[in-house]
Design a protein around this motif. Structure first.
Motif, PDB file in Angstrom:
ATOM      1  N   MET A  93      23.135 -41.951  -8.791  1.00 46.73           N
ATOM      2  CA  MET A  93      22.744 -42.968  -9.766  1.00 46.73           C
ATOM      3  C   MET A  93      23.829 -43.258 -10.796  1.00 46.73           C
ATOM      4  N   GLY A  94      25.090 -43.195 -10.367  1.00 43.57           N
ATOM      5  CA  GLY A  94      26.188 -43.487 -11.268  1.00 43.57           C
ATOM      6  C   GLY A  94      26.644 -42.312 -12.107  1.00 43.57           C
ATOM      7  N   TRP A  95      25.947 -41.183 -12.014  1.00 40.64           N
ATOM      8  CA  TRP A  95      26.326 -39.966 -12.737  1.00 40.64           C
ATOM      9  C   TRP A  95      27.112 -39.050 -11.818  1.00 40.64           C
ATOM     10  N   LEU A  96      28.083 -38.353 -12.382  1.00 42.98           N
ATOM     11  CA  LEU A  96      28.787 -37.308 -11.651  1.00 42.98           C
ATOM     12  C   LEU A  96      28.102 -35.978 -11.897  1.00 42.98           C
ATOM     13  N   ILE A  97      27.989 -35.185 -10.854  1.00 44.97           N
ATOM     14  CA  ILE A  97      27.568 -33.798 -10.987  1.00 44.97           C
ATOM     15  C   ILE A  97      28.822 -32.978 -10.771  1.00 44.97           C
ATOM     16  N   THR A  98      29.280 -32.282 -11.797  1.00 44.14           N
ATOM     17  CA  THR A  98      30.559 -31.582 -11.739  1.00 44.14           C
ATOM     18  C   THR A  98      30.336 -30.068 -11.664  1.00 44.14           C
ATOM     19  N   PHE A 139      29.846 -24.089  -4.518  1.00 42.75           N
ATOM     20  CA  PHE A 139      28.467 -23.592  -4.511  1.00 42.75           C
ATOM     21  C   PHE A 139      27.455 -24.722  -4.370  1.00 42.75           C
ATOM     22  N   VAL A 140      27.674 -25.843  -5.059  1.00 38.04           N
ATOM     23  CA  VAL A 140      26.769 -26.998  -4.958  1.00 38.04           C
ATOM     24  C   VAL A 140      27.367 -27.971  -3.955  1.00 38.04           C
ATOM     25  N   GLN A 141      26.593 -28.268  -2.891  1.00 40.26           N
ATOM     26  CA  GLN A 141      27.105 -29.178  -1.857  1.00 40.26           C
ATOM     27  C   GLN A 141      26.578 -30.605  -1.988  1.00 40.26           C
ATOM     28  N   LYS A 142      25.460 -30.789  -2.689  1.00 40.84           N
ATOM     29  CA  LYS A 142      24.896 -32.127  -2.897  1.00 40.84           C
ATOM     30  C   LYS A 142      23.976 -32.051  -4.107  1.00 40.84           C
ATOM     31  N   ALA A 143      23.857 -33.159  -4.835  1.00 40.16           N
ATOM     32  CA  ALA A 143      22.978 -33.208  -6.000  1.00 40.16           C
ATOM     33  C   ALA A 143      22.357 -34.596  -6.081  1.00 40.16           C
ATOM     34  N   ILE A 144      21.021 -34.640  -6.248  1.00 37.56           N
ATOM     35  CA  ILE A 144      20.291 -35.904  -6.214  1.00 37.56           C
ATOM     36  C   ILE A 144      19.368 -35.996  -7.430  1.00 37.56           C
ATOM     37  N   TYR A 155      13.102 -36.696 -15.554  1.00 33.39           N
ATOM     38  CA  TYR A 155      13.783 -36.727 -14.275  1.00 33.39           C
ATOM     39  C   TYR A 155      13.951 -35.310 -13.734  1.00 33.39           C
ATOM     40  N   VAL A 156      14.276 -35.239 -12.467  1.00 28.81           N
ATOM     41  CA  VAL A 156      14.533 -33.968 -11.786  1.00 28.81           C
ATOM     42  C   VAL A 156      15.864 -34.105 -11.064  1.00 28.81           C
ATOM     43  N   ILE A 157      16.644 -33.049 -11.040  1.00 28.13           N
ATOM     44  CA  ILE A 157      17.846 -33.024 -10.213  1.00 28.13           C
ATOM     45  C   ILE A 157      17.683 -31.934  -9.166  1.00 28.13           C
ATOM     46  N   MET A 158      17.849 -32.320  -7.914  1.00 21.99           N
ATOM     47  CA  MET A 158      17.740 -31.397  -6.783  1.00 21.99           C
ATOM     48  C   MET A 158      19.137 -31.153  -6.227  1.00 21.99           C
ATOM     49  N   ILE A 159      19.451 -29.880  -5.948  1.00 24.00           N
ATOM     50  CA  ILE A 159      20.763 -29.558  -5.403  1.00 24.00           C
ATOM     51  C   ILE A 159      20.621 -28.781  -4.096  1.00 24.00           C
ATOM     52  N   ILE A 160      21.613 -28.938  -3.230  1.00 18.02           N
ATOM     53  CA  ILE A 160      21.783 -28.056  -2.072  1.00 18.02           C
ATOM     54  C   ILE A 160      22.796 -27.008  -2.511  1.00 18.02           C
ATOM     55  N   GLU A 161      22.392 -25.747  -2.482  1.00 19.14           N
ATOM     56  CA  GLU A 161      23.228 -24.731  -3.122  1.00 19.14           C
ATOM     57  C   GLU A 161      23.457 -23.499  -2.257  1.00 19.14           C
ATOM     58  N   PHE A 169      15.942 -26.956  -7.865  1.00 18.36           N
ATOM     59  CA  PHE A 169      15.841 -28.098  -8.773  1.00 18.36           C
ATOM     60  C   PHE A 169      15.840 -27.648 -10.214  1.00 18.36           C
ATOM     61  N   TRP A 170      16.109 -28.635 -11.097  1.00 17.09           N
ATOM     62  CA  TRP A 170      16.100 -28.416 -12.535  1.00 17.09           C
ATOM     63  C   TRP A 170      15.491 -29.628 -13.212  1.00 17.09           C
ATOM     64  N   LYS A 171      14.694 -29.363 -14.252  1.00 17.83           N
ATOM     65  CA  LYS A 171      14.155 -30.411 -15.112  1.00 17.83           C
ATOM     66  C   LYS A 171      14.637 -30.171 -16.539  1.00 17.83           C
ATOM     67  N   PRO A 172      14.813 -31.237 -17.334  1.00 15.74           N
ATOM     68  CA  PRO A 172      15.208 -31.042 -18.730  1.00 15.74           C
ATOM     69  C   PRO A 172      14.291 -30.048 -19.439  1.00 15.74           C
ATOM     70  N   GLY A 173      14.895 -29.086 -20.090  1.00 16.96           N
ATOM     71  CA  GLY A 173      14.144 -28.041 -20.780  1.00 16.96           C
ATOM     72  C   GLY A 173      14.115 -26.727 -20.024  1.00 16.96           C
ATOM     73  N   ASP A 174      14.339 -26.759 -18.696  1.00 15.85           N
ATOM     74  CA  ASP A 174      14.373 -25.512 -17.919  1.00 15.85           C
ATOM     75  C   ASP A 174      15.638 -24.726 -18.268  1.00 15.85           C
ATOM     76  N   LEU A 175      15.535 -23.412 -18.166  1.00 14.15           N
ATOM     77  CA  LEU A 175      16.666 -22.536 -18.476  1.00 14.15           C
ATOM     78  C   LEU A 175      17.394 -22.059 -17.227  1.00 14.15           C
ATOM     79  N   LEU A 176      16.785 -22.287 -16.065  1.00 15.99           N
ATOM     80  CA  LEU A 176      17.408 -21.863 -14.819  1.00 15.99           C
ATOM     81  C   LEU A 176      16.972 -22.773 -13.680  1.00 15.99           C
ATOM     82  N   TRP A 177      17.577 -22.564 -12.521  1.00 13.65           N
ATOM     83  CA  TRP A 177      17.242 -23.346 -11.332  1.00 13.65           C
ATOM     84  C   TRP A 177      16.023 -22.741 -10.634  1.00 13.65           C
TER      85      TRP A 177
END
Length: 384
Positions: A93-98, A139-144, A155-161, A169-177
């Motif tokens: 969505m136009g954001w980089l996951i670094t 470690f992270v191969q994809k992020a959506i 929003y939620v971000i899902m990663i292949i890790e 996955f991670w949601k705003p406010g979570d402290l871990l995956w």
């Protein structure tokens, strides 16, 4: 002679709001200071035609800047993005996951506004010590993303890790995956997409499953369809015109190339050794997924659509809306870590445009852009 820099701001605003291509919108702002002042979020038409740009690999002589190549007009835009320096980048969505090269820190980074959102470190994933990769930046191969963080905090971000390519996955406010639980024998994940309120994933064995992300305590997944195993490549999954599609990319597993020249001198043999292993996309196969019937249907006709595949969120665009984009074609970048890490130069060789009608492959970028950490990727331009 008229001084165009002295045009009234109200007139400049009227002009910039009538621009209908993102490339022209951004070019408007580099004419002079007064024109740049009206290239703002408020004057940006979110309905502007946008096709992904190719973000080129980092250059040795300027690690704080990245270049973006436009398929529309061949324009190269240079943008200062110091927070992406030396990092592996993926896109959604136009954001980089670094992901940091040395420490493995993970962030969301908007390449044009500079906004950065720090995400939990990879060591907070389940059983990290058994799943870590040889170098932290792989470690992270994809992020959506499920939604654009520029527009909402829901929003939620899902990663292949990790080595075993789990989904977390991670949601705003979570402290871990939080990891999506799956059967012990479920194979490694190849790609994931957000579609109709759910995350859908495809494994390297062609198994398609839907994941419900309710909260950190309640996660579940269900198999919805099965494709043939991808023997020497990988799968991508994406939405197009309200339907789910899976694309098989074949030929990208590294393979041995037999050397028949046995009588060459030692130096020549050493040179040939570097060429004995190779990887290169041979073709793509496309399947439309019927979720109601749990069936997969092969197709070679995307109509007016073009697919963009790589380390970005797999994407479909309507070709006729974008000058320079070919319908029924697949635009792909070099996205096979397991293959290109065998080469000192890294990835960036295996890129092109695949014609589904005749199976031919042509280049989409004539230059050379290589990197072990972050080869070229597709980025959907969004200046806000």
């Amino acid at each position: 002679m008229s001084d165009w820099s002295n045009l009234q701001q109200d007139l400049l605003v009227l002009i910039v709001r009538r621009i209908n291509l993102i490339e022209d919108f951004l070019n408007f702002g580099i004419v002079c200071k007064s024109w740049r002042c009206v290239v703002t979020k408020e004057n940006f038409n979110s309905n502007l035609c946008r096709v992904p740009w190719l973000m080129l690999a980092e250059e040795e002589d300027d690690k704080t800047c990245r270049k973006f190549f436009s398929l529309y007009n061949g324009m190269i835009l240079k943008k200062r993005i110091p927070k992406a320096s030396g990092k592996r980048c993926m896109e959604s969505m136009g954001w980089l996951i670094t992901v940091g090269k040395d420490e493995g820190e993970i962030s969301l980074l908007h390449p044009f506004s500079g906004v950065q959102i720090q995400l939990p470190h990879q060591i907070t994933t389940d059983h990290y010590e058994f799943n870590q990769t040889p170098v932290p930046w792989t470690f992270v191969q994809k992020a959506i993303l499920s939604a654009n963080p520029s527009h909402t905090s829901d929003y939620v971000i899902m990663i292949i890790e990790g080595h075993y390519q789990f989904l977390s996955f991670w949601k705003p406010g979570d402290l871990l995956w939080t990891r999506i639980r799956k059967p012990v024998l479920f194979p490694r994940t190849s790609d994931v997409v957000y579609f109709n309120g759910h995350f859908y994933a495809v494994s390297y064995s062609g198994c398609i499953k839907v994941c419900d992300v309710i909260d950190s305590e309640t996660t579940k997944s269900l198999t919805v369809a099965q494709l043939p195993s991808c023997i020497d490549g990988k799968y991508y999954i994406l939405e197009s015109l309200g339907s789910l599609f899976v694309v098989s990319q074949n030929g990208v597993d590294i393979r041995y190339v037999k050397d028949d020249c046995e009588d060459e001198e030692e130096e020549e043999e050493e040179e040939e050794e570097e060429k004995m292993y190779m990887y290169k996309t041979r073709n793509f196969l496309v399947f439309q997924i019927d979720l109601d019937a749990c069936k997969t249907m092969p197709t070679r006709d995307l109509g007016d659509q073009a697919f963009f595949l790589g380390a970005n969120a797999s994407l479909s665009v309507q070709a006729s809306r974008y000058p320079g984009i070919k319908p029924n074609h697949i635009y792909f970048t070099d996205d096979c870590l397991g293959a290109y890490l065998h080469f000192e130069e890294g990835g960036g060789f295996d890129m092109g445009v695949f014609n589904l009608a005749d199976g031919s492959i042509q280049p989409h970028y004539d230059g050379v852009s290589l990197s072990r950490v972050c080869p070229p990727i597709w980025v959907t331009p969004n200046p806000c």
